[in-house]
Scaffold this active site. Structure first.
Site, PDB file in Angstrom:
ATOM      1  N   HIS A  82      35.903  36.788  34.756  1.00  0.00           N
ATOM      2  CA  HIS A  82      36.253  37.954  35.419  1.00  0.00           C
ATOM      3  C   HIS A  82      34.899  38.994  35.096  1.00  0.00           C
ATOM      4  O   HIS A  82      34.239  38.985  33.826  1.00  0.00           O
ATOM      5  CB  HIS A  82      37.236  38.695  35.110  1.00  0.00           C
ATOM      6  CG  HIS A  82      37.600  40.066  36.293  1.00  0.00           C
ATOM      7  ND1 HIS A  82      38.393  39.479  37.268  1.00  0.00           N
ATOM      8  CD2 HIS A  82      37.416  41.116  36.541  1.00  0.00           C
ATOM      9  CE1 HIS A  82      38.426  40.564  38.035  1.00  0.00           C
ATOM     10  NE2 HIS A  82      37.917  41.551  37.519  1.00  0.00           N
ATOM     11  N   ASP A 161      47.644  47.660  39.163  1.00  0.00           N
ATOM     12  CA  ASP A 161      46.280  47.539  39.468  1.00  0.00           C
ATOM     13  C   ASP A 161      45.989  47.408  40.841  1.00  0.00           C
ATOM     14  O   ASP A 161      44.962  47.852  41.379  1.00  0.00           O
ATOM     15  CB  ASP A 161      45.668  46.197  38.737  1.00  0.00           C
ATOM     16  CG  ASP A 161      44.298  46.346  39.103  1.00  0.00           C
ATOM     17  OD1 ASP A 161      43.608  47.238  38.547  1.00  0.00           O
ATOM     18  OD2 ASP A 161      43.609  45.316  39.343  1.00  0.00           O
ATOM     19  N   ARG A 168      41.107  54.256  42.969  1.00  0.00           N
ATOM     20  CA  ARG A 168      39.905  54.400  42.345  1.00  0.00           C
ATOM     21  C   ARG A 168      38.530  53.976  43.333  1.00  0.00           C
ATOM     22  O   ARG A 168      37.597  55.005  43.137  1.00  0.00           O
ATOM     23  CB  ARG A 168      39.776  53.560  41.169  1.00  0.00           C
ATOM     24  CG  ARG A 168      40.616  53.990  40.076  1.00  0.00           C
ATOM     25  CD  ARG A 168      40.686  52.923  39.226  1.00  0.00           C
ATOM     26  NE  ARG A 168      39.286  52.365  38.448  1.00  0.00           N
ATOM     27  CZ  ARG A 168      38.945  51.436  38.180  1.00  0.00           C
ATOM     28  NH1 ARG A 168      39.985  50.416  38.115  1.00  0.00           N
ATOM     29  NH2 ARG A 168      37.633  51.148  37.500  1.00  0.00           N
ATOM     30  N   SER A 183      42.160  47.872  34.070  1.00  0.00           N
ATOM     31  CA  SER A 183      42.274  47.140  35.329  1.00  0.00           C
ATOM     32  C   SER A 183      41.951  45.515  35.081  1.00  0.00           C
ATOM     33  O   SER A 183      43.021  44.735  35.580  1.00  0.00           O
ATOM     34  CB  SER A 183      41.112  47.673  36.158  1.00  0.00           C
ATOM     35  OG  SER A 183      40.911  46.947  37.287  1.00  0.00           O
ATOM     36  N   LYS A 187      45.237  42.552  34.792  1.00  0.00           N
ATOM     37  CA  LYS A 187      45.202  41.439  35.809  1.00  0.00           C
ATOM     38  C   LYS A 187      44.999  40.144  35.203  1.00  0.00           C
ATOM     39  O   LYS A 187      45.929  39.085  35.351  1.00  0.00           O
ATOM     40  CB  LYS A 187      43.882  41.445  36.688  1.00  0.00           C
ATOM     41  CG  LYS A 187      44.163  41.913  38.042  1.00  0.00           C
ATOM     42  CD  LYS A 187      43.037  41.828  39.181  1.00  0.00           C
ATOM     43  CE  LYS A 187      41.725  42.230  38.551  1.00  0.00           C
ATOM     44  NZ  LYS A 187      41.564  43.753  38.456  1.00  0.00           N
TER      45      LYS A 187
HETATM   46  N1  URA Z   1      36.945  44.699  38.071  1.00  0.00           N
HETATM   47  C1  URA Z   1      38.248  44.939  38.044  1.00  0.00           C
HETATM   48  O1  URA Z   1      39.277  44.257  38.283  1.00  0.00           O
HETATM   49  N2  URA Z   1      38.548  46.403  37.758  1.00  0.00           N
HETATM   50  C2  URA Z   1      37.486  46.949  37.767  1.00  0.00           C
HETATM   51  O2  URA Z   1      37.729  48.282  37.341  1.00  0.00           O
HETATM   52  C3  URA Z   1      36.183  46.777  37.735  1.00  0.00           C
HETATM   53  C4  URA Z   1      35.796  45.560  38.076  1.00  0.00           C
END
Ligand code: URA
Length: 452
Positions: A82, A161, A168, A183, A187
């Site tokens: 990620h 999220d 956000r 966040s 996930k």
């Molecule tokens: N990627 C995400 O999943 N969340 C964030 O807050 C920033 C990047």
């Protein structure tokens, strides 16, 4: 307990306990805490931050807001990646099929564009027919069939999220270490992973502008990952210049196709191979299978030679066409039109283009990724309000890279647009993004630091 009191405490810099955070997240999911109160909480958190333990609790209650995938019946290593958010950041779209081609199972849950940064989901949805709103049942089936699946947060998986992310994006509360960490980790921990590689971006185009901030974020996520038994590695990468040559959803998918066809050679290659090598290393060297048990050694020392071998193996999978074949399987399994490989013209194409020229003679000493990111967002590649539709064709392609020598009026980029509402502002941003100096710039290191 009530939401006003929780917001007041956060506003005044107090530490919230797990019950209070749970109350807020439950209320977000069942609708008893409305968006305006959640937005106030987000702004208070943005301004006041969270204590370390508070961030861990927040991540946990967000994670528990939905289901956690149990993939223990799969006899493979399960590893994902990620990014904390970049400009032209299409790395996930090539990395997921590449690692699946190497035999790793990649259950990737991604997000949409956030602030000036692009989102993997928006990019994937520019592919005609491609579905990212899979049920858990379909997601699992796709993983069994092809070893890779890519979807967004849903009501079943990472629902907290899903809501917080969208709020956000439009309340200027993205650039917060605890909000980003919770966040991402909520996930990723819902995917049932053995390992996770994080691309922590640092520079003008990143949410973390300095190495210090990026390191704090990286260490926090690595610790959270470890505490949930997932081997987590953070690679800090430079995000001052855009990644690759395209910024904007369909434009980036075209670049991904080119990459998987073996036509790479810029900063995209280095990032993909570095992150990919770590993913493969975790999958092949740190996950152990014995009888009916799978274990991961989170503290194992790293063998640099083996890491280099993994990189070579991944290059081989690109050059042999195996990664591209896996991408086609991914498209087919999620409804995307595989004809885009032979005919990228089937992807959305903007009705208009506008060349951008250099404003003076000299060397390009940098291309400000944040300006390029905002320009793309203004053209419709991202959202300014939650309900804004995405223009998948809009964006920017970069013709001249950092270090090139240019003359005034030389074309350096192209704007692709349908809607000219913000065209002037986007044009100024792109022109100003090209920093031009009298001397060529020094080498910029893309891979800045590894934290594990
Ligand atoms: N990627 C995400 O999943 N969340 C964030 O807050 C920033 C990047």
């Amino acid at each position: 307990m009530n939401a006003v009191e929780i917001i007041r405490k956060k506003r005044d810099g107090e530490v919230l306990d797990k019950e209070e955070l749970n109350f807020l997240v439950r209320g977000l999911i069942d609708g008893s805490v409305p968006d305006y109160q959640v937005s106030a909480f987000l702004m208070a958190t943005f301004l006041r931050g969270m204590a370390h333990g508070e961030t861990v609790h927040f991540t946990e209650v967000m994670l528990r807001s939905g289901e956690v995938l149990d993939l223990s019946e799969m006899e493979s290593s399960i590893v994902d990646k990620h990014s904390t958010g970049g400009v032209g950041d299409k790395v996930s779209i090539v990395l997921a099929p590449l690692l699946a081609a190497a035999g790793v199972v990649v259950p990737m849950i991604s997000g949409r564009g956030l602030g000036h940064t692009g989102g993997t989901l928006d990019k994937l949805e520019s592919i005609p027919g491609f579905r990212t709103d899979l049920s858990i049942f379909d997601f699992r089936n796709a993983l069994w069939d092809t070893g890779v699946a890519m979807m967004g947060q849903t009501e079943e998986i990472a629902p907290a999220d899903r809501r917080l992310y969208a709020l956000r994006d439009v309340t200027a509360t993205v650039e917060s270490i605890p909000l980003i960490a919770s966040s991402i980790m909520s996930k990723k921990l819902s995917e049932g992973l053995d390992g996770l590689v994080l691309d922590v971006k640092v520079g003008t185009g990143a949410f973390m502008k300095t190495m210090e901030e990026a390191e704090v974020l990286a260490r926090m996520m690595v610790e959270v990952g470890k505490s949930f038994g997932v081997k987590t590695v953070a690679v800090l990468t430079d995000m001052n210049d855009p990644i690759g040559k395209a910024v904007g959803n369909a434009l980036e998918i075209r670049e991904c196709i080119n990459f998987l066809k073996g036509n790479a050679g810029d900063n995209l290659t280095d990032i993909v191979l570095t992150l990919g090598a770590w993913m493969l290393y975790i999958a092949e060297e740190l996950v152990r299978f014995s009888e009916d048990k799978k274990t991961v050694d989170p503290g194992a020392s790293i063998n640099e030679g083996k890491l280099a071998e993994k990189r070579i193996k991944l290059e081989g999978l690109i050059n042999s066409g195996k990664a591209l074949e896996k991408f086609v399987e991914l498209l087919e399994s999620q409804g995307g039109n595989p004809e885009i490989i032979a005919n990228p013209g089937l992807l959305p194409v903007a009705g208009n283009i506008l060349p951008v020229t250099a404003v003076e003679d000299g060397y390009i000493t940098g291309i400000d990724a944040e300006k390029i990111g905002w320009a793309a967002t203004l053209l419709g590649a991202g959202r300014l309000r939650a309900e804004d539709p995405i223009d998948h064709a809009a964006g920017i392609t970069i013709n001249r890279e950092r270090g090139s020598e240019v003359k005034r009026e030389d074309p350096v980029a192209v704007i692709h647009y349908n809607d000219d509402g913000n065209l002037e502002e986007a044009l100024r941003l792109v022109e100003n993004a090209f920093n031009i100096g009298t001397e060529p710039p020094g080498l910029r290191e893309i891979i800045r630091k590894i934290i594990q």
